[in-house]
Design a protein around this motif. Structure first.
Motif, PDB file in Angstrom:
ATOM      1  N   ILE A   1       0.835  -1.202   0.000  1.00 48.15           N
ATOM      2  CA  ILE A   1       0.000   0.000   0.000  1.00 48.15           C
ATOM      3  C   ILE A   1       0.872   1.256   0.000  1.00 48.15           C
ATOM      4  O   ILE A   1       0.594   2.225  -0.716  1.00 48.15           O
ATOM      5  N   GLY A   2       1.945   1.239   0.801  1.00 45.51           N
ATOM      6  CA  GLY A   2       2.851   2.380   0.839  1.00 45.51           C
ATOM      7  C   GLY A   2       3.515   2.636  -0.499  1.00 45.51           C
ATOM      8  O   GLY A   2       3.632   3.785  -0.948  1.00 45.51           O
ATOM      9  N   ILE A   3       3.945   1.569  -1.163  1.00 46.81           N
ATOM     10  CA  ILE A   3       4.569   1.707  -2.481  1.00 46.81           C
ATOM     11  C   ILE A   3       3.555   2.245  -3.500  1.00 46.81           C
ATOM     12  O   ILE A   3       3.872   3.126  -4.301  1.00 46.81           O
ATOM     13  N   SER A   4       2.339   1.707  -3.460  1.00 48.13           N
ATOM     14  CA  SER A   4       1.311   2.158  -4.407  1.00 48.13           C
ATOM     15  C   SER A   4       0.970   3.630  -4.190  1.00 48.13           C
ATOM     16  O   SER A   4       0.849   4.403  -5.150  1.00 48.13           O
ATOM     17  N   PHE A   5       0.824   4.027  -2.929  1.00 47.39           N
ATOM     18  CA  PHE A   5       0.509   5.422  -2.620  1.00 47.39           C
ATOM     19  C   PHE A   5       1.627   6.352  -3.093  1.00 47.39           C
ATOM     20  O   PHE A   5       1.364   7.400  -3.706  1.00 47.39           O
ATOM     21  N   SER A   6       2.858   5.979  -2.812  1.00 45.79           N
ATOM     22  CA  SER A   6       3.970   6.851  -3.189  1.00 45.79           C
ATOM     23  C   SER A   6       4.154   6.913  -4.700  1.00 45.79           C
ATOM     24  O   SER A   6       4.524   7.963  -5.238  1.00 45.79           O
ATOM     25  N   TYR A   7       3.880   5.795  -5.404  1.00 53.10           N
ATOM     26  CA  TYR A   7       4.076   5.782  -6.861  1.00 53.10           C
ATOM     27  C   TYR A   7       2.964   6.542  -7.588  1.00 53.10           C
ATOM     28  O   TYR A   7       3.233   7.306  -8.520  1.00 53.10           O
ATOM     29  N   PHE A   8       1.717   6.355  -7.156  1.00 58.34           N
ATOM     30  CA  PHE A   8       0.594   6.946  -7.880  1.00 58.34           C
ATOM     31  C   PHE A   8       0.215   8.339  -7.388  1.00 58.34           C
ATOM     32  O   PHE A   8      -0.493   9.061  -8.088  1.00 58.34           O
ATOM     33  N   VAL A   9       0.656   8.718  -6.177  1.00 59.94           N
ATOM     34  CA  VAL A   9       0.273  10.018  -5.625  1.00 59.94           C
ATOM     35  C   VAL A   9       1.484  10.934  -5.433  1.00 59.94           C
ATOM     36  O   VAL A   9       1.547  12.034  -5.994  1.00 59.94           O
ATOM     37  N   VAL A  10       2.458  10.485  -4.643  1.00 56.50           N
ATOM     38  CA  VAL A  10       3.583  11.348  -4.273  1.00 56.50           C
ATOM     39  C   VAL A  10       4.528  11.568  -5.452  1.00 56.50           C
ATOM     40  O   VAL A  10       4.906  12.711  -5.752  1.00 56.50           O
ATOM     41  N   PHE A  11       4.924  10.506  -6.116  1.00 59.80           N
ATOM     42  CA  PHE A  11       5.887  10.623  -7.209  1.00 59.80           C
ATOM     43  C   PHE A  11       5.390  11.524  -8.336  1.00 59.80           C
ATOM     44  O   PHE A  11       6.151  12.374  -8.824  1.00 59.80           O
ATOM     45  N   PRO A  12       4.126  11.422  -8.790  1.00 60.79           N
ATOM     46  CA  PRO A  12       3.657  12.355  -9.820  1.00 60.79           C
ATOM     47  C   PRO A  12       3.681  13.817  -9.374  1.00 60.79           C
ATOM     48  O   PRO A  12       4.003  14.705 -10.173  1.00 60.79           O
TER      49      PRO A  12
END
Length: 243
Positions: A115-126
């Motif tokens: 979940i942390g990886i998904s959140f950071s990839y789809f929300v934070v990184f963009p």
């Protein structure tokens, strides 16, 4: 059985667990080596913001990214096995109830990490990409992005947040060991908020919205950890009364 024999038994068991994990890791790495080109092409074909051309500035850039992608894929796939082997190693020293409860840590740890990886990839990184690209455009810079720097930047953003999402599991585990109590967690709440705000500012763009998008989920995780710790501690202190 004397202490030396017990040590030999523990070391033998540890060796067995490490060998099993190593075999799984090698198999996962082989799968990663096969799947890496497909994963990279999938990421390239589905850009998060705008299509960014991946350039290479040396002959080895593509090879390094290929190997790094395979290695990180194998780590992700191997995490549940690692957690299970740790649990199996300490299982003989646990009661049946403790073993049943702690076994739930294995899927929970992997799920929170994912979940942390998904959140950071789809929300934070963009958000970080958007902010940095606007900064580059504001100074009139020609944008030419290297594949090595692109993925290194992405991994440096994604994986720390994945680890940060393990906070509830870590706090619950420390509560089970008696090292933390709900009172202690509430007592350090202000310091924890400050620390999480600093962590969030380090891994998010320097604008208010991006800060909130990272810090608020971390604070929610901390508060969820406090609630989980309180529920478990209340149950733990009620056991002698029930008995």
């Amino acid at each position: 059985m004397n202490s030396q024999e017990e040590l030999i038994v523990h070391l033998t068991e540890l060796r067995k667990r490490l060998i099993l994990f190593f075999i799984w890791f090698v198999l996962a790495l082989c799968a990663g080596l096969y799947l890496s080109p497909h994963i990279l092409l999938l990421l390239k074909s589905r850009p998060l913001l705008v299509r960014i051309e991946w350039n290479v500035f040396s002959f080895t850039d593509g090879l390094f990214i290929y190997m790094k992608c395979a290695f990180l894929f194998s780590i992700l796939i191997s995490l549940p096995v690692l957690f299970y082997q740790i649990w199996a190693f300490v299982r003989p020293g646990l009661t049946d109830e403790e073993a049943r409860v702690t076994l739930a840590y294995v899927p929970a740890s992997f799920l929170l990490f994912f979940i942390g990886i998904s959140f950071s990839y789809f929300v934070v990184f963009p958000m970080m990409l958007q902010f940095l690209m606007k900064m580059n455009q504001s100074i009139g810079a020609m944008e030419t992005y290297g594949i090595d720097r692109y993925f290194s930047f992405m991994f440096n953003v994604v994986f720390p947040l994945g680890v940060a999402f393990e906070m509830p599991i870590v706090i619950l585990f420390l509560t089970r060991l008696g090292l933390l109590t709900p009172e202690k967690l509430r007592g350090i709440r202000k310091h924890a908020y400050l620390g999480l705000a600093i962590v969030g500012s380090c891994i998010s763009p320097p604008d208010f919205v991006s800060h909130l998008s990272v810090v608020v989920p971390l604070i929610i995780l901390f508060e969820c950890s406090v609630v989980i710790s309180s529920l478990y501690y209340r149950r733990l202190t009620a056991l002698p009364t029930n008995s």
